[in-house]
Design an enzyme around this catalytic site. Structure first.
Site, PDB file in Angstrom:
ATOM      1  N   SER A   1       1.209  48.399  84.945  1.00 31.51           N
ATOM      2  CA  SER A   1       2.522  47.788  85.141  1.00 31.51           C
ATOM      3  C   SER A   1       3.419  48.207  83.985  1.00 31.51           C
ATOM      4  CB  SER A   1       2.399  46.267  85.173  1.00 31.51           C
ATOM      5  OG  SER A   1       2.159  45.796  83.859  1.00 31.51           O
ATOM      6  N   LYS A   2       4.636  47.699  84.019  1.00 32.57           N
ATOM      7  CA  LYS A   2       5.599  48.035  82.971  1.00 32.57           C
ATOM      8  C   LYS A   2       5.075  47.713  81.574  1.00 32.57           C
ATOM      9  CE  LYS A   2      10.007  47.753  85.390  1.00 32.57           C
ATOM     10  NZ  LYS A   2      10.025  46.638  86.374  1.00 32.57           N
ATOM     11  N   ARG A   3       4.221  46.704  81.519  1.00 27.20           N
ATOM     12  CA  ARG A   3       3.640  46.336  80.222  1.00 27.20           C
ATOM     13  C   ARG A   3       2.945  47.525  79.563  1.00 27.20           C
ATOM     14  NH1 ARG A   3      -0.521  43.670  79.525  1.00 27.20           N
ATOM     15  NH2 ARG A   3      -1.290  43.722  81.652  1.00 27.20           N
TER      16      ARG A   3
END
Ligand code: GLU
Length: 476
Positions: A244-246
Site C-alpha cells: 500500500s501507500k505506506r
C-alpha cells in the site's frame, strides 16, 4: 476458439503495482496464446472516476508496452445495454425491483446485527403486491434492481490458480444490480460485458474471488457459460502487509518518474507470482510471452522486494548502449531544467553520451543522473563539507595552482592525456595521486564524489576545467 481476456480497471487513481501486474498477466496470457486483450474502463463509480485516471492508466500501459487489441471501452457508454439486460432478468423472474430506501435498509441491518442475525437484505420487495408497488411509485420512490440469488446449495469456482473454491449460496445476498439512477453495479456490469465481449478467461486480483460466485449466478441467469477464472494472489510489502501507500510510491508513473526502465518493471512485475523455474530471474518481454502460462502462477502471496527491483534496473541500464542510455536520460536532464527542450545539436549529443558512458556503471535509477552530472551543465555549487574536508587541507592550494598551470598547457584534451599529466604532476609535487586528484574533483564538481575524474575533465572541456580549478584555488 480464440482466447479473449480483458483488463478492466476502475479509473479512480493511478495504475498501481497490483493493477499493472493484472494487466501484464492478461497481456502475457493473450500474447502467449495468440489471443486478444481488451481494455475496459469500469467507470460506473461516478464520484471517484476521473479522466485523469483514465489517461494515467493508458499512459502507464503504453509505457510498459502492453498493447490492447480492442478498447478502451467505457461502461458509462453502455448503460442501455445493462438496463436492457436488467429488465430482461426482471421479466424472466431472476431479478426484481426494490423500493426500499437506504435509510430503511440501514436501520434494518443494524437491528438484525443487534439481534445476532444476518446483515443480508431481508428480501421484502421480492414479494411486493401490485398495490404496494403502485403506492411506492406514487410516493416518488425510484427502485433499484436486485438479483435473486440462490439460497440453496453451493456455487463452485474452479479457479485456474486457486483450485476448487466452494461457496455456500445461503451466504449470498440479493445483490443490487442497477441503481435508481440507471447505473449498474460492478458485479452486474462486469458480467454483462464479459458475456458481450466474449471473454474466455477472467484473470484478476484475489480480492475479487468473493464476487465470483455472485457473478457465476448472474451468468447462469443470463443463460451464458461463465469464463474460466484465475485469481492472482496478493502482493505484500517487505513487512508482509498488503502493499500500500505506506510502503512508498506504488504507482507505475512514480516508478517511471524516478527512472526505472519499462523493461525492468515488466520483468519484475512478471515475477510477482509467476516463475519459470527456481533460478531464472531475467526475462525480456519476448521471453515472457514465450513462456508465460497460468499453471506456473503461484497461489502464495508475492513479496515486493525493492532491493531486487533496484538490482534489476541496474542490470537493464547496463544492457543499454550508450546512445540508448543517453536518449533515456534526456527527459531527466530536461525535467531538472539542465537541458532545454527542442532539437539537440550533434556536439551536445556527443557530450550527453559521454556523460551517459561515465555514469552507466553507477546508475541504479535514471533520475540519479541529475545529481551526478549537474555540474557539467551549470556553475558549481560547492558543498561546504567538501570545501572544508578537501580544499582546506594542507597542500590543496598548491596542488590546484600547479594543476591549473599544467592543464593550461595541454592541447590534446582527452582523458588519457589528462590522466598521464596529472599523475606526473603528483610525482613532481611528491604527493600521492589522491592528494592531487581530490582537490581537482571538488574544484570541478563541488563534491567529493563524482563520475570518474579524467573523463569528467574531458567532458567539461579545457576552459571550464581550468577556470574552476583557479576559482577553487581562491577557496582553498
Ligand atoms: N474494475 C474492477 C477492478 O478494478 C475489475 C475487476 C474485474 O476484473 O472483474 O478491480
Amino acid at each position: 476458439m480464440t482466447i479473449r481476456v480483458r483488463f478492466a480497471p476502475s479509473p479512480t487513481g493511478y495504475l498501481h503495482v497490483g493493477g499493472a501486474r493484472t494487466a501484464l498477466y492478461n497481456w502475457l496470457f493473450a500474447r502467449h496464446e495468440g489471443g486478444e486483450l481488451i481494455l475496459r474502463i469500469e467507470d460506473t463509480d461516478r464520484a471517484r472516476s476521473t479522466e485523469d485516471a483514465i489517461r494515467a492508466i493508458i499512459d502507464s500501459m503504453t509505457w510498459l508496452g502492453l498493447d490492447c487489441d480492442e478498447g478502451p471501452y467505457r461502461q458509462m457508454d453502455r448503460l442501455d445495454l445493462y438496463a436492457a439486460k436488467a429488465t430482461g432478468l426482471v421479466e424472466t423472474g431472476r431479478a426484481y425491483l426494490c423500493y426500499c430506501e437506504p435509510e430503511e435498509l440501514e436501520a434494518r441491518r443494524r437491528a438484525a446485527a443487534a439481534a445476532g442475525g444476518s446483515p443480508r437484505y431481508y428480501r421484502r420487495c421480492r414479494a411486493l403486491t401490485p398495490a404496494e408497488e403502485a403506492d411506492y411509485i406514487a410516493g416518488g420512490r425510484r427502485p433499484t434492481t436486485r438479483f435473486i440469488s440462490r439460497d440453496e446449495g453451493e456455487t463452485i469456482v474452479d479457479d485456474l490458480i486457486r483450485g476448487r473454491v466452494v461457496f455456500d449460496n445461503a451466504e449470498l445476498d440479493d445483490l443490487i444490480i442497477m441503481r435508481p439512477d440507471g447505473i449498474p453495479t460492478y458485479n452486474f456490469a462486469a458480467v454483462v460485458d464479459d458475456i458481450e465481449m466474449g471473454m474466455t478467461h477472467v484473470i484478476r486480483g484475489e480480492d475479487h474471488l468473493p464476487n465470483t460466485p455472485r457473478q457465476m449466478q448472474i451468468y447462469e441467469a443470463l443463460g451464458a457459460e461463465p469464463p474460466a477464472f484465475a485469481h492472482l494472489s496478493m502482493i505484500l510489502g517487505a513487512d508482509k502487509a498488503p502493499l500500500s501507500k505506506r510502503h512508498g510510491a506504488t504507482s507505475i508513473e512514480a516508478f517511471r518518474d524516478v527512472g526505472y526502465l519499462p523493461e525492468t518493471m515488466v520483468n519484475f512485475l512478471a515475477l510477482l507470482g509467476w516463475a519459470w523455474d527456481d533460478k531464472t530471474t531475467l526475462f525480456s518481454p519476448a521471453d515472457l510471452k514465450d513462456r508465460f502460462s497460468l499453471d506456473k502462477v503461484t497461489r502464495s502471496p508475492a513479496v515486493f522486494d525493492t532491493a531486487k527491483l533496484d538490482w534489476m534496473n541496474g542490470h537493464y541500464i547496463r544492457q543499454l548502449t550508450v546512445a540508448e542510455l543517453a536518449q533515456r536520460l534526456i527527459p531527466f536532464w530536461r525535467g531538472a531544467g539542465l537541458l532545454p527542450d527542442g532539437e539537440i545539436a550533434a556536439a551536445e549529443l556527443r557530450r550527453l553520451e559521454a556523460m551517459a558512458a561515465v555514469c552507466r556503471e553507477r546508475l541504479v535509477k535514471l533520475g540519479e543522473i541529475v545529481a551526478l552530472t549537474d555540474f557539467f551543465f551549470k556553475d558549481v555549487d560547492y558543498d561546504p563539507a567538501a570545501v572544508d574536508k578537501v580544499l582546506h587541507k594542507e597542500g590543496a592550494a598548491a596542488a590546484l595552482e600547479a594543476a591549473a598551470a599544467k592543464l593550461a598547457q595541454i592541447d590534446d584534451w582527452t582523458h588519457d592525456v589528462l590522466d598521464t599529466a596529472l599523475r606526473a604532476l603528483a610525482d613532481e609535487l611528491g604527493q600521492k595521486p589522491g592528494k592531487v586528484f581530490q582537490p581537482i574533483r571538488v574544484a570541478i564538481s563541488g563534491r567529493t564524489v563524482s563520475p570518474p575524474l579524467f573523463e569528467s575533465l574531458e567532458i567539461l572541456g579545457k576552459e571550464t576545467s581550468v577556470d574552476r580549478i583557479k576559482k577553487a584555488r581562491e577557496l582553498a
